[in-house]
Design a protein around this motif. Structure first.
Motif, mmCIF file in Angstrom:
data_model
loop_
_atom_site.group_PDB
_atom_site.id
_atom_site.type_symbol
_atom_site.label_atom_id
_atom_site.label_comp_id
_atom_site.label_asym_id
_atom_site.label_seq_id
_atom_site.Cartn_x
_atom_site.Cartn_y
_atom_site.Cartn_z
ATOM 1 N N GLU A 240 26.082 42.576 30.130
ATOM 2 C CA GLU A 240 25.687 43.151 28.968
ATOM 3 C C GLU A 240 26.786 41.114 27.955
ATOM 4 N N ARG A 241 27.970 41.588 28.158
ATOM 5 C CA ARG A 241 28.823 40.386 27.647
ATOM 6 C C ARG A 241 28.357 39.162 27.274
ATOM 7 N N LEU A 242 27.456 39.123 28.888
ATOM 8 C CA LEU A 242 26.839 37.613 29.412
ATOM 9 C C LEU A 242 25.129 37.206 28.836
ATOM 10 N N GLY A 243 25.263 38.705 28.245
ATOM 11 C CA GLY A 243 23.274 38.472 27.357
ATOM 12 C C GLY A 243 22.546 38.492 28.965
ATOM 13 N N VAL A 244 22.840 38.835 30.127
ATOM 14 C CA VAL A 244 21.720 39.025 31.189
ATOM 15 C C VAL A 244 21.217 40.224 32.038
ATOM 16 N N ALA A 245 20.995 40.806 32.040
ATOM 17 C CA ALA A 245 20.317 41.783 32.693
ATOM 18 C C ALA A 245 21.180 41.972 34.098
ATOM 19 N N ARG A 246 21.740 43.278 34.288
ATOM 20 C CA ARG A 246 22.435 43.735 35.482
ATOM 21 C C ARG A 246 22.333 42.761 36.939
ATOM 22 N N GLU A 247 20.708 43.186 36.758
ATOM 23 C CA GLU A 247 20.046 42.850 38.074
ATOM 24 C C GLU A 247 20.112 41.199 38.085
ATOM 25 N N VAL A 248 20.542 40.498 37.582
ATOM 26 C CA VAL A 248 20.260 39.057 37.168
ATOM 27 C C VAL A 248 21.480 38.734 37.566
ATOM 28 N N TYR A 249 22.725 39.317 36.763
ATOM 29 C CA TYR A 249 24.143 39.197 37.265
ATOM 30 C C TYR A 249 23.946 38.891 38.756
ATOM 31 N N ALA A 250 23.692 40.877 39.552
ATOM 32 C CA ALA A 250 24.080 40.981 40.917
ATOM 33 C C ALA A 250 23.715 40.054 41.526
ATOM 34 N N ARG A 251 21.762 38.892 41.546
ATOM 35 C CA ARG A 251 21.573 37.845 42.220
ATOM 36 C C ARG A 251 22.675 36.617 41.928
ATOM 37 N N LEU A 252 23.089 36.756 41.000
ATOM 38 C CA LEU A 252 23.935 35.412 41.175
ATOM 39 C C LEU A 252 25.135 35.233 41.499
ATOM 40 N N GLU A 253 25.459 37.021 41.936
ATOM 41 C CA GLU A 253 27.493 37.324 42.815
ATOM 42 C C GLU A 253 26.509 37.355 44.051
ATOM 43 N N ARG A 254 25.725 37.886 44.258
ATOM 44 C CA ARG A 254 25.362 37.483 45.855
ATOM 45 C C ARG A 254 25.178 36.157 45.998
ATOM 46 N N GLY A 255 24.731 35.377 45.035
ATOM 47 C CA GLY A 255 24.995 33.799 45.766
ATOM 48 C C GLY A 255 22.943 33.220 45.176
ATOM 49 N N HIS A 256 22.144 34.287 45.559
ATOM 50 C CA HIS A 256 20.796 34.174 45.087
ATOM 51 C C HIS A 256 20.042 32.975 44.290
ATOM 52 N N MET A 257 21.147 33.181 43.596
ATOM 53 C CA MET A 257 21.166 32.137 42.054
ATOM 54 C C MET A 257 21.864 31.469 40.994
ATOM 55 N N LEU A 258 21.787 30.394 40.694
ATOM 56 C CA LEU A 258 22.763 29.855 39.780
ATOM 57 C C LEU A 258 22.615 29.612 38.782
ATOM 58 N N PRO A 259 23.308 30.028 37.676
ATOM 59 C CA PRO A 259 23.475 30.662 36.137
ATOM 60 C C PRO A 259 23.009 28.641 35.490
ATOM 61 N N GLY B 261 29.123 30.796 29.705
ATOM 62 C CA GLY B 261 29.610 32.496 29.077
ATOM 63 C C GLY B 261 30.894 33.078 30.735
ATOM 64 N N LEU B 262 30.612 32.844 31.775
ATOM 65 C CA LEU B 262 30.748 33.839 32.977
ATOM 66 C C LEU B 262 31.968 33.200 32.612
ATOM 67 N N CYS B 263 32.742 31.646 32.474
ATOM 68 C CA CYS B 263 33.641 31.322 32.297
ATOM 69 C C CYS B 263 34.612 31.798 31.777
ATOM 70 N N THR B 264 34.350 32.135 31.051
ATOM 71 C CA THR B 264 34.276 33.446 29.241
ATOM 72 C C THR B 264 34.977 34.524 29.374
ATOM 73 N N VAL B 265 34.047 35.240 29.960
ATOM 74 C CA VAL B 265 34.077 36.617 29.821
ATOM 75 C C VAL B 265 35.218 36.913 31.691
ATOM 76 N N LEU B 266 35.347 36.042 32.700
ATOM 77 C CA LEU B 266 35.659 36.135 33.621
ATOM 78 C C LEU B 266 37.132 35.372 33.403
ATOM 79 N N ARG B 267 37.188 34.730 32.601
ATOM 80 C CA ARG B 267 38.986 34.051 32.548
ATOM 81 C C ARG B 267 38.985 33.279 33.865
#
Length: 132
Positions: free
Chosen positions: A29-48, A55-61
């Motif tokens: 939500e903070r990144l402005g992407v769907a949860r499914e998209v973020y989940a794929r990113l965490e699993r290593g299935h896609m690069l942002p 935004g990821l660097c900012t949100v996750l510090r």
């Protein structure tokens, strides 16, 4: 597309997200992407995208070099050659010196550096060949 970089980025993002106590949905939500998209990113299935990475660097510090594995060795993509890395073993005296320097305070290190600068340079060693 599961690459070593993608896997590292995903694991780093997951670790940072969990340490902040956030859910995947909250980060998405903070990144402005769907949860499914973020989940794929965490699993290593896609690069942002660059925008999402920022935004990821900012949100996750997390600094970008940590997410991009710039401080670690990652596999070179197929078709690209990695420049050869020089492998020189350090002399034991240098290894001992580094160990001893780690325990010194910054004031002691400055003093030691000032002392080292005043020492005369060592003469260049002449290489001897087997014919000599």
């Amino acid at each position: 597309m599961k690459t070593e970089l993608g896997v590292h980025l995903g694991m780093s993002a997951r670790t940072a997200r969990r340490s902040l106590g956030l859910t995947q949905a909250a980060v998405a939500e903070r990144l402005g992407v769907a949860r499914e998209v973020y989940a794929r990113l965490e699993r290593g299935h896609m690069l942002p995208s660059i925008h999402t990475l920022r935004g990821l660097c900012t949100v996750l510090r997390v600094p970008p070099h940590a997410l991009l594995a710039l401080d670690a060795t990652i596999e070179t993509p197929p078709g690209r050659k990695r420049p050869p890395q020089p492998t020189r073993a350090e002399p034991p005296a240098l290894v001992d010196l580094r160990k001893n320097l780690r325990g010194l305070s910054s004031a002691d290190l400055r003093l030691l550096n000032a002392l080292a600068v005043t020492l005369p340079a060592a003469p260049a060693r002449r290489r001897t060949s087997p014919e000599d």
